[in-house]
Write a protein that holds these residues in place. Sequence first.
Motif, PDB file in Angstrom:
ATOM      1  N   GLU A 214      33.329  33.547  33.343  1.00  0.00           N
ATOM      2  CA  GLU A 214      33.023  34.658  34.620  1.00  0.00           C
ATOM      3  C   GLU A 214      33.938  35.350  34.925  1.00  0.00           C
ATOM      4  O   GLU A 214      35.331  35.000  34.459  1.00  0.00           O
ATOM      5  CB  GLU A 214      32.353  33.898  35.581  1.00  0.00           C
ATOM      6  CG  GLU A 214      30.956  33.159  35.029  1.00  0.00           C
ATOM      7  CD  GLU A 214      29.749  34.057  34.836  1.00  0.00           C
ATOM      8  OE1 GLU A 214      29.765  35.377  35.450  1.00  0.00           O
ATOM      9  OE2 GLU A 214      28.554  33.683  34.169  1.00  0.00           O
ATOM     10  N   LYS A 215      33.904  36.184  36.020  1.00  0.00           N
ATOM     11  CA  LYS A 215      34.878  36.808  36.482  1.00  0.00           C
ATOM     12  C   LYS A 215      35.110  36.470  37.860  1.00  0.00           C
ATOM     13  O   LYS A 215      34.369  36.241  38.766  1.00  0.00           O
ATOM     14  CB  LYS A 215      34.782  38.463  36.539  1.00  0.00           C
ATOM     15  CG  LYS A 215      34.578  38.983  35.056  1.00  0.00           C
ATOM     16  CD  LYS A 215      34.645  40.574  35.348  1.00  0.00           C
ATOM     17  CE  LYS A 215      34.510  41.168  33.918  1.00  0.00           C
ATOM     18  NZ  LYS A 215      34.298  42.679  33.846  1.00  0.00           N
ATOM     19  N   TRP A 216      36.516  36.169  38.236  1.00  0.00           N
ATOM     20  CA  TRP A 216      36.909  36.097  39.686  1.00  0.00           C
ATOM     21  C   TRP A 216      36.901  37.408  40.523  1.00  0.00           C
ATOM     22  O   TRP A 216      37.717  38.232  40.100  1.00  0.00           O
ATOM     23  CB  TRP A 216      38.166  35.277  39.801  1.00  0.00           C
ATOM     24  CG  TRP A 216      38.763  35.144  41.159  1.00  0.00           C
ATOM     25  CD1 TRP A 216      40.068  35.600  41.577  1.00  0.00           C
ATOM     26  CD2 TRP A 216      38.301  34.431  42.362  1.00  0.00           C
ATOM     27  NE1 TRP A 216      40.164  35.340  42.887  1.00  0.00           N
ATOM     28  CE2 TRP A 216      39.296  34.468  43.282  1.00  0.00           C
ATOM     29  CE3 TRP A 216      37.185  33.705  42.479  1.00  0.00           C
ATOM     30  CZ2 TRP A 216      39.053  34.107  44.673  1.00  0.00           C
ATOM     31  CZ3 TRP A 216      36.908  33.156  44.003  1.00  0.00           C
ATOM     32  CH2 TRP A 216      37.870  33.248  44.774  1.00  0.00           C
ATOM     33  N   LEU A 217      36.182  37.480  41.533  1.00  0.00           N
ATOM     34  CA  LEU A 217      36.196  38.809  42.272  1.00  0.00           C
ATOM     35  C   LEU A 217      36.948  38.515  43.678  1.00  0.00           C
ATOM     36  O   LEU A 217      36.173  39.433  44.502  1.00  0.00           O
ATOM     37  CB  LEU A 217      34.625  39.322  42.603  1.00  0.00           C
ATOM     38  CG  LEU A 217      34.323  39.606  41.174  1.00  0.00           C
ATOM     39  CD1 LEU A 217      32.670  40.035  41.425  1.00  0.00           C
ATOM     40  CD2 LEU A 217      34.667  40.871  40.357  1.00  0.00           C
ATOM     41  N   GLY A 218      37.518  37.515  43.934  1.00  0.00           N
ATOM     42  CA  GLY A 218      38.141  37.478  45.013  1.00  0.00           C
ATOM     43  C   GLY A 218      37.317  36.556  46.030  1.00  0.00           C
ATOM     44  O   GLY A 218      36.209  36.118  45.702  1.00  0.00           O
TER      45      GLY A 218
END
Length: 228
Positions: A214-218
């Motif tokens: 997945e992606k870390w978006l802050g």
Amino acid sequence: MTSRKMVELFYDVVSPYSWLAFEIMCRYRNVWNIDLKLRPAFLGGVMQAAGNKPPGLVPNKFMYMTNDLHRLGDYFDVPLKPPADPFEAMFEKGSLTAMRFVTAVQEREKGGDGQVEKVSRELWRRIWSEDKDITLPASLSEAAMKAGISASDIEEAMKLSTSKEIKDKLKNSTQDAIDYGAFGFPMVVCHVHGKPLMFFGSDRFEVMAHCIGEKWLGPKPDNAAAKL
């Protein structure tokens, strides 16, 4: 469509770092392809089993933690404000009664973790934002009322929290954390391809995202996604 990954979050409301991880995982529950399972457990039991020493008992760590919490609260947008006497709140009063109550709320809840999420948040808010007690029955009741639980349900949860059933459930959840290799909280266990991946602390979200694809978006994924 890939199958959703099960993610367990082991936490104790006496831990401010657990509050940070709790809020982030709740925010990402609908952003990442995961099923989040809240696992209230007893931090004291984990620390004892692992032979770990709390940062509050090491003067330099304690000083660092106090400053660190202010920075992290601002970054993660969580209203962290250490109590006037953190040592008393964390080590003299502790959280065993509170975590038994949270476990009782979870035991009675049907169809998800909505109530246990709200109750946990209110207990964190009491100790780590408002410098209030979380050990007395009246304190637990007040937190539960703010979480939207009815007076009758609160009464039943209070009764249940002192039962052997709930004491054993909390012990079992704590033992599960120990069996995974926990030495402190927060601990997140991501189940990927049948293998549990353990992440300790509130500063491993980018690595966690990478490991589960997945992606870390802050700290505020909804805001970040809106800017993409």
